[in-house]
Write a protein that holds these residues in place. Structure first.
Motif, PDB file in Angstrom:
ATOM      1  N   LEU A 265       0.843  -1.199   0.000  1.00 48.46           N
ATOM      2  CA  LEU A 265       0.000   0.000   0.000  1.00 48.46           C
ATOM      3  C   LEU A 265       0.877   1.248   0.000  1.00 48.46           C
ATOM      4  O   LEU A 265       2.034   1.180   0.385  1.00 48.46           O
ATOM      5  CB  LEU A 265      -0.835   0.045   1.284  1.00 48.46           C
ATOM      6  N   PRO A 266       0.300   2.379  -0.392  1.00 43.20           N
ATOM      7  CA  PRO A 266       1.028   3.636  -0.191  1.00 43.20           C
ATOM      8  C   PRO A 266       1.399   3.746   1.294  1.00 43.20           C
ATOM      9  O   PRO A 266       0.627   3.303   2.140  1.00 43.20           O
ATOM     10  CB  PRO A 266      -0.004   4.707  -0.563  1.00 43.20           C
TER      11      PRO A 266
ATOM     12  N   ALA B 174       3.550   2.147   2.997  1.00 46.12           N
ATOM     13  CA  ALA B 174       3.985   0.923   3.670  1.00 46.12           C
ATOM     14  C   ALA B 174       5.452   1.007   4.079  1.00 46.12           C
ATOM     15  O   ALA B 174       5.920   0.263   4.934  1.00 46.12           O
ATOM     16  CB  ALA B 174       3.762  -0.274   2.755  1.00 46.12           C
ATOM     17  N   GLY B 175       6.193   1.911   3.434  1.00 46.10           N
ATOM     18  CA  GLY B 175       7.606   2.058   3.759  1.00 46.10           C
ATOM     19  C   GLY B 175       8.514   1.490   2.679  1.00 46.10           C
ATOM     20  O   GLY B 175       9.684   1.174   2.933  1.00 46.10           O
ATOM     21  N   LYS B 176       8.006   1.371   1.460  1.00 47.65           N
ATOM     22  CA  LYS B 176       8.776   0.772   0.361  1.00 47.65           C
ATOM     23  C   LYS B 176      10.015   1.600   0.006  1.00 47.65           C
ATOM     24  O   LYS B 176      11.122   1.079  -0.076  1.00 47.65           O
ATOM     25  CB  LYS B 176       7.883   0.624  -0.888  1.00 47.65           C
TER      26      LYS B 176
ATOM     27  N   SER C 144      11.428   3.888   1.770  1.00 45.60           N
ATOM     28  CA  SER C 144      12.341   3.943   2.921  1.00 45.60           C
ATOM     29  C   SER C 144      13.215   2.699   2.968  1.00 45.60           C
ATOM     30  O   SER C 144      14.416   2.776   3.230  1.00 45.60           O
ATOM     31  CB  SER C 144      11.549   4.021   4.231  1.00 45.60           C
TER      32      SER C 144
ATOM     33  N   ASP D  96       5.312  11.023   4.593  1.00 48.53           N
ATOM     34  CA  ASP D  96       4.288  10.378   5.410  1.00 48.53           C
ATOM     35  C   ASP D  96       2.893  10.602   4.829  1.00 48.53           C
ATOM     36  O   ASP D  96       1.935  10.850   5.533  1.00 48.53           O
ATOM     37  CB  ASP D  96       4.367  10.862   6.861  1.00 48.53           C
TER      38      ASP D  96
ATOM     39  N   ALA E 132       0.244   9.351   1.275  1.00 46.58           N
ATOM     40  CA  ALA E 132       0.112   8.339   0.221  1.00 46.58           C
ATOM     41  C   ALA E 132       0.639   8.880  -1.104  1.00 46.58           C
ATOM     42  O   ALA E 132       0.562  10.081  -1.361  1.00 46.58           O
ATOM     43  CB  ALA E 132      -1.349   7.946   0.074  1.00 46.58           C
TER      44      ALA E 132
ATOM     45  N   THR F  81       5.758   8.268  -3.922  1.00 48.11           N
ATOM     46  CA  THR F  81       6.498   7.798  -5.091  1.00 48.11           C
ATOM     47  C   THR F  81       5.597   7.885  -6.317  1.00 48.11           C
ATOM     48  O   THR F  81       4.523   7.291  -6.353  1.00 48.11           O
ATOM     49  CB  THR F  81       6.942   6.334  -4.887  1.00 48.11           C
TER      50      THR F  81
ATOM     51  N   GLY G  45       2.758   3.068  -4.671  1.00 43.81           N
ATOM     52  CA  GLY G  45       1.918   2.190  -3.864  1.00 43.81           C
ATOM     53  C   GLY G  45       0.691   1.708  -4.624  1.00 43.81           C
ATOM     54  O   GLY G  45       0.190   2.362  -5.529  1.00 43.81           O
TER      55      GLY G  45
ATOM     56  N   LYS H 138       7.617  -1.167  10.219  1.00 39.83           N
ATOM     57  CA  LYS H 138       7.305  -0.185  11.272  1.00 39.83           C
ATOM     58  C   LYS H 138       6.904  -0.832  12.597  1.00 39.83           C
ATOM     59  O   LYS H 138       5.934  -0.412  13.233  1.00 39.83           O
ATOM     60  CB  LYS H 138       6.194   0.768  10.806  1.00 39.83           C
TER      61      LYS H 138
ATOM     62  N   ASP I 190       8.151  -0.419  15.242  1.00 44.93           N
ATOM     63  CA  ASP I 190       8.318   0.550  16.339  1.00 44.93           C
ATOM     64  C   ASP I 190       7.016   1.251  16.726  1.00 44.93           C
ATOM     65  O   ASP I 190       6.921   1.852  17.784  1.00 44.93           O
ATOM     66  CB  ASP I 190       9.398   1.585  15.964  1.00 44.93           C
TER      67      ASP I 190
ATOM     68  N   SER J  90      11.919  -2.633  11.531  1.00 44.95           N
ATOM     69  CA  SER J  90      11.688  -1.211  11.771  1.00 44.95           C
ATOM     70  C   SER J  90      12.962  -0.524  11.319  1.00 44.95           C
ATOM     71  O   SER J  90      14.063  -1.034  11.548  1.00 44.95           O
ATOM     72  CB  SER J  90      11.478  -0.938  13.252  1.00 44.95           C
ATOM     73  N   LEU J  91      12.797   0.598  10.693  1.00 44.84           N
ATOM     74  CA  LEU J  91      13.992   1.311  10.249  1.00 44.84           C
ATOM     75  C   LEU J  91      14.775   1.860  11.432  1.00 44.84           C
ATOM     76  O   LEU J  91      15.924   2.255  11.307  1.00 44.84           O
ATOM     77  CB  LEU J  91      13.629   2.438   9.292  1.00 44.84           C
ATOM     78  N   TYR J  92      14.131   1.872  12.590  1.00 46.51           N
ATOM     79  CA  TYR J  92      14.836   2.340  13.790  1.00 46.51           C
ATOM     80  C   TYR J  92      15.540   1.193  14.502  1.00 46.51           C
ATOM     81  O   TYR J  92      16.110   1.388  15.562  1.00 46.51           O
ATOM     82  CB  TYR J  92      13.856   3.036  14.725  1.00 46.51           C
TER      83      TYR J  92
HETATM   84  N1  LIG Z   1       7.873   4.741  12.439  1.00 45.59           N
HETATM   85  C1  LIG Z   1       8.356   4.320  11.263  1.00 45.59           C
HETATM   86  N2  LIG Z   1       8.107   5.026  10.152  1.00 45.59           N
HETATM   87  C2  LIG Z   1       8.594   4.566   8.983  1.00 45.59           C
HETATM   88  C3  LIG Z   1       9.351   3.378   8.893  1.00 45.59           C
HETATM   89  N3  LIG Z   1       9.676   3.174   7.603  1.00 45.59           N
HETATM   90  C4  LIG Z   1       9.139   4.205   6.911  1.00 45.59           C
HETATM   91  N4  LIG Z   1       8.498   5.049   7.748  1.00 45.59           N
HETATM   92  C5  LIG Z   1       7.789   6.278   7.398  1.00 45.59           C
HETATM   93  O1  LIG Z   1       6.610   5.947   6.678  1.00 45.59           O
HETATM   94  C6  LIG Z   1       6.280   6.966   5.760  1.00 45.59           C
HETATM   95  C7  LIG Z   1       6.104   6.384   4.375  1.00 45.59           C
HETATM   96  O2  LIG Z   1       7.327   5.880   3.916  1.00 45.59           O
HETATM   97  P1  LIG Z   1       7.663   5.704   2.379  1.00 45.59           P
HETATM   98  O3  LIG Z   1       8.942   4.953   2.328  1.00 45.59           O
HETATM   99  O4  LIG Z   1       7.563   6.973   1.652  1.00 45.59           O
HETATM  100  O5  LIG Z   1       6.462   4.755   1.970  1.00 45.59           O
HETATM  101  P2  LIG Z   1       6.109   4.169   0.508  1.00 45.59           P
HETATM  102  O6  LIG Z   1       5.619   2.789   0.721  1.00 45.59           O
HETATM  103  O7  LIG Z   1       7.260   4.328  -0.390  1.00 45.59           O
HETATM  104  O8  LIG Z   1       4.901   5.110   0.115  1.00 45.59           O
HETATM  105  P3  LIG Z   1       4.377   5.522  -1.364  1.00 45.59           P
HETATM  106  O9  LIG Z   1       5.556   5.952  -2.143  1.00 45.59           O
HETATM  107  O10 LIG Z   1       3.425   6.596  -1.098  1.00 45.59           O
HETATM  108  O11 LIG Z   1       3.722   4.285  -1.908  1.00 45.59           O
HETATM  109  C8  LIG Z   1       7.430   7.987   5.844  1.00 45.59           C
HETATM  110  O12 LIG Z   1       7.026   9.045   6.667  1.00 45.59           O
HETATM  111  C9  LIG Z   1       8.553   7.205   6.500  1.00 45.59           C
HETATM  112  O13 LIG Z   1       9.440   8.010   7.224  1.00 45.59           O
HETATM  113  C10 LIG Z   1       9.604   2.650  10.115  1.00 45.59           C
HETATM  114  O14 LIG Z   1      10.251   1.600  10.152  1.00 45.59           O
HETATM  115  N5  LIG Z   1       9.074   3.175  11.243  1.00 45.59           N
END
Ligand SMILES: Nc1nc2c(ncn2[C@@H]2O[C@H](COP(=O)(O)OP(=O)(O)OP(=O)(O)O)[C@@H](O)[C@H]2O)c(=O)[nH]1
Ligand SMILES: [Mg+2]
Length: 337
Positions: free
Chosen positions: A166-167, A169-171, A173, A187, A189, A192, A210, A287, A289, A315-317
């Motif tokens: 999904l948008p 989801a953290g892809k 990142s 943060d 949708a 990307t 997403g 995520k 965390d 978790s990225l942290y």
């Molecule tokens: N708390 C937390 N936030 C995270 C983590 N990984 C990513 N995020 C946050 O989640 C939000 C979305 O992250 P993206 O990586 O842009 O997500 P995406 O899946 O690429 O989203 P789209 O490009 O919209 O499809 C951002 O604000 C990130 O900082 C994590 O492990 N923990």
């Protein structure tokens, strides 16, 4: 710069140079024989694969390309120089179709070069027409036009792993954490809008926009980009722990929704075993965390393990969790080659 994965162009190989009428001029010989050289051949038209997925946008403004014309013949029987070839650089993964003949070329690896159009022959100069009955020929021939045509260029990215989810989801990142990519993260949708590629120990990971429910019918952005993960060896399916919060659909449900979209996409295109849903998949629950109760994380992981053998929780942290995923992913990819 907007990402472009389809363009149409008109391409022309070079025309041959003209033959010429010239006469030998030698001291003390008032009437020399014919000495007009032939025209040079027109330049050929090639395409060549480069490692740059954004290069098609460079061609958006200019869509006509020509190889050089051959040089005309010269005096003293000199033949004209061949026209210079034209080499159009295209991203690896491009499929080129001649719209008139339907001939197709596919650029599979960096440096691959294919001839699309041949340059025209140069015309004969008058020397060519000399014979015992015609010692002073005045004939010459013009150069022949090069081959030409309209072409469709479609790009399908090549990657080893495709990230779906999904948008938010953290892809992106995760792509940034695992590779050298610097994809935009946000943060909200649909951060990307174009695919991103990253280098992962010599493998390529692709991050696409997403997906949402109904993506296969064109909802959101994702479907336009699903073709870019058609060539991947495997899929990493990301589901965020945020989907556990109140008002969210829930993690398994979210996961199944996306799977359904992949299946429908395959069905619409009649992909069968070549399809996205048939690819090896790992599940990455992201995520962690945001969850306070570690038991909840374990519980969800177990639930997902009923669906897939390979479930990662990150978790990225938490560097350790990312490292585990990184190491395992390398192992999986190595096995696949
Ligand atoms: N708390 C937390 N936030 C995270 C983590 N990984 C990513 N995020 C946050 O989640 C939000 C979305 O992250 P993206 O990586 O842009 O997500 P995406 O899946 O690429 O989203 P789209 O490009 O919209 O499809 C951002 O604000 C990130 O900082 C994590 O492990 N923990
Ligand atoms: Mg993103």
């Amino acid at each position: 710069m907007a990402f472009i994965d389809e363009i149409k162009i008109y391409a022309e190989a070079g025309r041959g140079g003209d033959g010429v009428v010239r006469w030998r001029q030698e001291k003390f010989i008032p009437k020399g024989g014919p000495a007009g050289g032939d025209g040079g051949r027109g330049g050929d038209f090639y395409v060549q694969a480069v490692r740059d997925i954004h290069i098609l946008s460079k061609y958006k403004a200019k869509k006509d390309f020509q190889a050089e014309r051959g040089e005309d013949g010269g005096k003293k029987s000199l033949h004209g120089k061949k026209g210079e070839d034209f080499i159009l650089e295209l991203p690896i993964g491009s499929i080129v179709t001649n719209l008139e003949t339907e001939e197709k070329w596919q650029l599979l690896e960096e440096g691959q070069k294919n001839l699309l159009l041949r340059g025209g022959y140069g015309g004969y100069g008058n020397e060519h027409f000399k014979s015992s009955t015609n010692t002073t020929p005045k004939e010459w021939k013009p150069g022949v036009d090069g081959e030409h045509g309209n072409f469709l260029i479609e790009l399908e990215l090549f990657a080893d792993v495709g990230l779906v989810g999904l948008p938010n989801a953290g892809k992106s990142s995760l792509l940034n954490a695992l590779t050298n990519a610097e994809a935009r993260v946000g943060d909200y949708a649909f951060t990307t809008l174009d695919p991103n590629l990253g280098d992962f120990y010599g493998y390529t990971i692709a991050d696409i926009p997403g997906l949402i429910e109904g993506a296969n019918t064109g909802k959101g952005l994702g479907v336009k980009f699903l073709k870019h993960i058609r060539r991947t060896k495997m899929i990493a399916h990301l589901v965020s722990f945020e989907n556990l919060s109140k008002g969210s659909t829930g993690m398994i449900k979210t996961y199944k929704e996306i799977r359904k979209e992949l299946e429908k996409y395959d069905k619409n295109l009649g992909l069968g075993e070549e399809g996205l849903a048939e690819k090896e998949e790992i599940i990455v629950l992201t995520k962690t965390d945001v969850i306070e109760d570690p038991k909840m994380i374990e519980k969800k992981k177990k639930e997902f393990e009923k669906v897939s053998k390979k479930v990662f929780v990150i978790s990225l942290y938490d560097d350790k969790s990312v490292k585990t995923l990184r190491d395992e992913l390398v192992k999986i990819l190595k096995k696949k080659v």
